[in-house]
Design a protein around this motif. Structure first.
Motif, PDB file in Angstrom:
ATOM      1  N   LYS A 123       0.836  -1.205   0.000  1.00  0.00           N
ATOM      2  CA  LYS A 123       0.000   0.000   0.000  1.00  0.00           C
ATOM      3  C   LYS A 123       0.869   1.253   0.000  1.00  0.00           C
ATOM      4  O   LYS A 123       0.531   2.259  -0.648  1.00  0.00           O
ATOM      5  N   SER A 141      -4.555   9.769   1.504  1.00  0.00           N
ATOM      6  CA  SER A 141      -4.981   8.520   2.139  1.00  0.00           C
ATOM      7  C   SER A 141      -4.864   7.394   1.123  1.00  0.00           C
ATOM      8  O   SER A 141      -4.832   7.632  -0.087  1.00  0.00           O
ATOM      9  N   TYR A 142      -4.840   6.177   1.626  1.00  0.00           N
ATOM     10  CA  TYR A 142      -4.800   5.039   0.720  1.00  0.00           C
ATOM     11  C   TYR A 142      -6.122   4.925  -0.037  1.00  0.00           C
ATOM     12  O   TYR A 142      -6.142   4.632  -1.225  1.00  0.00           O
ATOM     13  N   GLU A 143      -7.222   5.177   0.647  1.00  0.00           N
ATOM     14  CA  GLU A 143      -8.539   5.053   0.019  1.00  0.00           C
ATOM     15  C   GLU A 143      -8.693   6.027  -1.154  1.00  0.00           C
ATOM     16  O   GLU A 143      -9.346   5.720  -2.139  1.00  0.00           O
ATOM     17  N   GLY A 144      -8.109   7.205  -1.056  1.00  0.00           N
ATOM     18  CA  GLY A 144      -8.196   8.198  -2.127  1.00  0.00           C
ATOM     19  C   GLY A 144      -6.869   8.391  -2.833  1.00  0.00           C
ATOM     20  O   GLY A 144      -6.575   9.492  -3.296  1.00  0.00           O
TER      21      GLY A 144
END
Length: 171
Positions: A123, A141-144
Motif C-alpha cells: 500500500k 490517504s490510501y482510500e483516495g
C-alpha cells in the motif's frame, strides 16, 4: 531495501478516460492489461512506452506553453511541480536512474506519513507511485490514493500494467 511486492498490490486498473487512449470500450484491470499488451514490444518505457512522447517530452501545458515532463519515466520539470533538471537522454540509463531515485524518495515520503505508516509495504508502494505523479502533498490517504493523479487512476493503472508485464513478460 524492500518496497513491497508489485504482484500483491491491489488495483482497479485504468479509468474510462485512460482506456480511451486506445479507444477501448471498457476500463479497469482488463483495459490496463490490453494497453500493456499493446505496448509490450516497447516495455522499457513509460508514457505508453515512449509512444506518447515528442522528442522525449510529454504532458504539454497550453497554459504554460511548455512541456511538464521529460523522458521515459516522465520526470516533472515544471517549476510549479517537481522542478527537476532532466538527466541524460530521454531513453537513457542516466534518466532511468534519476527517475527511479525520485520514485524511491516519494515512496519514503509516503511511508513517513501518519496515514500510511502502519500500512503494508504494498500500500505504501502504491502511494509512492501516486505521489510520483501528483506529488506527496496530494496523496492524503490510501482510500483516495489516485484522487489527484492524472486520469484519477495513475497508480492503479501503473500497478495493473506492471502486474501484467510481470506475469506475461517476466520483466
Amino acid at each position: 531495501m524492500d518496497y513491497g511486492n508489485i504482484r500483491a498490490v491491489e488495483t482497479t486498473g485504468a479509468s474510462w478516460q485512460t482506456s480511451q487512449q486506445d479507444r477501448l470500450g471498457y476500463s479497469g484491470e482488463t483495459a490496463s492489461h490490453t494497453m500493456a499488451e499493446t505496448d509490450a514490444g516497447r516495455m522499457e518505457r513509460e508514457s505508453r512506452a515512449g509512444n506518447a512522447l515528442t522528442d522525449g517530452w510529454g504532458d504539454y501545458s497550453p497554459k504554460r506553453g511548455a512541456w511538464n515532463a521529460w523522458g521515459l519515466m516522465q520526470v516533472d520539470v515544471n517549476p510549479e511541480g517537481g522542478n527537476h533538471t532532466p538527466v541524460g537522454e530521454w531513453d537513457s540509463e542516466d534518466h532511468l536512474c534519476q527517475a527511479t531515485k525520485i520514485l524511491v524518495d516519494f515512496i519514503k515520503l509516503i511511508q513517513s506519513k501518519p496515514e500510511f505508516s502502519g500500512l503494508s509495504k504494498e500500500k505504501q508502494l502504491k502511494g509512492g507511485i501516486a505521489a510520483y505523479n501528483a506529488g506527496d502533498r496530494k496523496v492524503h490517504s490510501y482510500e483516495g490514493v489516485d484522487e489527484n493523479t492524472t486520469g484519477k487512476d495513475y497508480s492503479n493503472d501503473v500497478v495493473a500494467r506492471a502486474q501484467w508485464y510481470k506475469k506475461n513478460g517476466g520483466f
